[in-house]
Design an enzyme around this catalytic site. Structure first.
Site, mmCIF file in Angstrom:
data_model
loop_
_atom_site.group_PDB
_atom_site.id
_atom_site.type_symbol
_atom_site.label_atom_id
_atom_site.label_comp_id
_atom_site.label_asym_id
_atom_site.label_seq_id
_atom_site.Cartn_x
_atom_site.Cartn_y
_atom_site.Cartn_z
ATOM 1 C CD GLU A 1 -11.479 -4.875 5.244
ATOM 2 O OE1 GLU A 1 -12.130 -5.020 4.204
ATOM 3 O OE2 GLU A 1 -10.241 -5.054 5.311
ATOM 4 C CG ASN A 3 -6.475 1.228 5.032
ATOM 5 O OD1 ASN A 3 -5.634 0.326 5.032
ATOM 6 N ND2 ASN A 3 -7.282 1.436 4.011
ATOM 7 C CG ASP A 7 -7.564 0.134 -1.791
ATOM 8 O OD1 ASP A 7 -6.850 0.945 -1.197
ATOM 9 O OD2 ASP A 7 -7.728 -1.027 -1.378
ATOM 10 C CD GLU A 48 -3.278 -0.037 0.657
ATOM 11 O OE1 GLU A 48 -3.065 1.104 0.173
ATOM 12 O OE2 GLU A 48 -4.376 -0.578 0.650
ATOM 13 C CG ASN A 77 -8.599 2.534 1.001
ATOM 14 O OD1 ASN A 77 -7.385 2.523 1.154
ATOM 15 N ND2 ASN A 77 -9.331 1.428 1.032
ATOM 16 N NE ARG A 105 -5.597 -2.961 8.917
ATOM 17 C CZ ARG A 105 -5.633 -2.474 7.684
ATOM 18 N NH1 ARG A 105 -5.265 -1.233 7.448
ATOM 19 N NH2 ARG A 105 -6.067 -3.219 6.675
HETATM 20 C C1 BGC Z 1 -7.359 -2.138 3.175
HETATM 21 C C2 BGC Z 1 -7.896 -3.547 3.133
HETATM 22 C C3 BGC Z 1 -9.282 -3.499 2.537
HETATM 23 C C4 BGC Z 1 -9.259 -2.831 1.192
HETATM 24 C C5 BGC Z 1 -10.629 -2.664 0.631
HETATM 25 C C6 BGC Z 1 -7.349 -1.599 1.781
HETATM 26 O O1 BGC Z 1 -6.842 -0.299 1.774
HETATM 27 O O2 BGC Z 1 -6.072 -2.108 3.723
HETATM 28 O O3 BGC Z 1 -7.915 -4.070 4.424
HETATM 29 O O4 BGC Z 1 -9.823 -4.798 2.426
HETATM 30 O O5 BGC Z 1 -8.657 -1.563 1.291
HETATM 31 O O6 BGC Z 1 -10.645 -1.817 -0.468
HETATM 32 CA CA CA Z 2 -5.542 1.615 0.466
#
Ligand code: BGC
Ligand code: CA
Length: 292
Positions: free
Chosen positions: A119, A100, A196, A15, A146, A98
């Site tokens: 999630e 992201n 994402d 990521e 995200n 957590r």
């Molecule tokens: C997260 C994942 C998640 C995904 C969904 C990611 O940025 O880290 O845990 O399942 O996004 O789009």
């Molecule tokens: Ca991401």
């Protein structure tokens, strides 16, 4: 477009790619393995910095070190020694969450969002680490926080909460960091996979990675129309950023987490970092953190 592997390292949940223009390095995280990876493009060398807890995202500071959103809060990470200095945890009371994705804004504040591990509930939020190291909550009710990007006129924050299948926009005040007036910018169709990570190119167009979608897409945020699709050899495409000498190399992260052995057989490169060199588009390097 030629999609190349940057190196043979495979992440569980790759990521947050960041181009380090001073060092000619592409830097990214493996969230669940708690690692920052730095690949020196000139010397073709990979270095890994363990951070000993999950890491959602990081950004460069002006002195070359990192500011990061770790599982237990915001932190500074010394790139040479690996030393971690915790700054503060806005969710010390939320052990099922957590951090992201996250990024710096044009004024050098560091923004990062959270998500519940499950999630499945809007228990996450977006926070901003101000340059004086105070922490402010900016958005609540987020399920999987995200992608973020700021328009070139610094008047809009584009934002993705993945399960909404939307890119939304907020009016953004660069002087105060205030956001207001949430509106729909892009509606993503379910067949594309959930939106994402995200970046913006020099023409102000948005690039979105699609989790479960085997692709990266380019969009006009004014019309909400899709301009381009790039197919990738992996399903869990997580984020992208521009890098290289002229910002024309497009780096793309991916994940292999939760894929079955059968699925991995069809996508052995899942979790890799890819690059499309001289992709025909360009973008600026990410903003840096302006605090001490
Ligand atoms: C997260 C994942 C998640 C995904 C969904 C990611 O940025 O880290 O845990 O399942 O996004 O789009
Ligand atoms: Ca991401």
């Amino acid at each position: 477009m030629k999609i190349e592997l940057v190196c043979d390292h495979i992440c569980e949940l790759g990521e947050g790619p960041v181009w380090d223009a001073r060092g000619n390095k592409i830097c990214w995280v493996d969230i669940v393995n708690g690692e920052i990876h730095e690949y020196d493009v000139n010397h073709r060398k990979l270095k890994t910095i363990p951070v000993h807890q999950m890491i959602g995202a990081m950004a460069l500071k002006r002195n070359g070190n990192y500011v990061a959103a770790l599982q237990h809060g915001f932190a500074f990470i010394n790139r040479q020694t690996g030393e971690i200095k915790m700054i503060g945890d806005p969710e010390a009371h939320l052990s099922n969450n957590r951090f992201n994705d996250g990024k710096c804004d044009p004024a050098g504040r560091f923004w990062a969002g959270t998500m519940p591990f499950s999630e499945d509930s809007p228990a996450g939020s977006v926070y901003c680490l101000e340059t004086d190291l105070s922490i402010e909550k900016k958005i609540g009710g987020v399920t999987v926080s995200n992608g973020m990007a700021w328009s070139h006129d610094h008047r809009t924050l584009y934002y993705i909460d993945s399960p909404s299948f939307e890119v939304v926009g907020y009016s953004y005040d660069v002087t105060t960091g205030d956001i207001s007036g949430k509106r729909l910018i892009i509606a993503v169709s379910k067949e594309d996979g959930s939106p994402d990570g995200m970046t913006i190119d020099n023409e102000g167009m948005l690039w979105v990675a699609h989790w479960g979608g085997w692709k990266l897409t380019r969009w006009n945020p004014v019309t909400g129309k899709k301009l381009k699709e790039i197919a990738l050899p992996v399903s869990q495409v997580t984020s992208c950023t521009f890098g290289g000498d002229h910002g024309e190399d497009l780096y793309i992260t991916s994940a292999k987490i939760h894929l079955t052995a059968e699925q991995l057989e069809k996508q052995p490169l899942a979790g890799s970092l890819f690059v499309i060199r001289n992709c025909g588009f360009a973008g600026a390097a990410c903003f840096e953190f302006a605090g001490a």
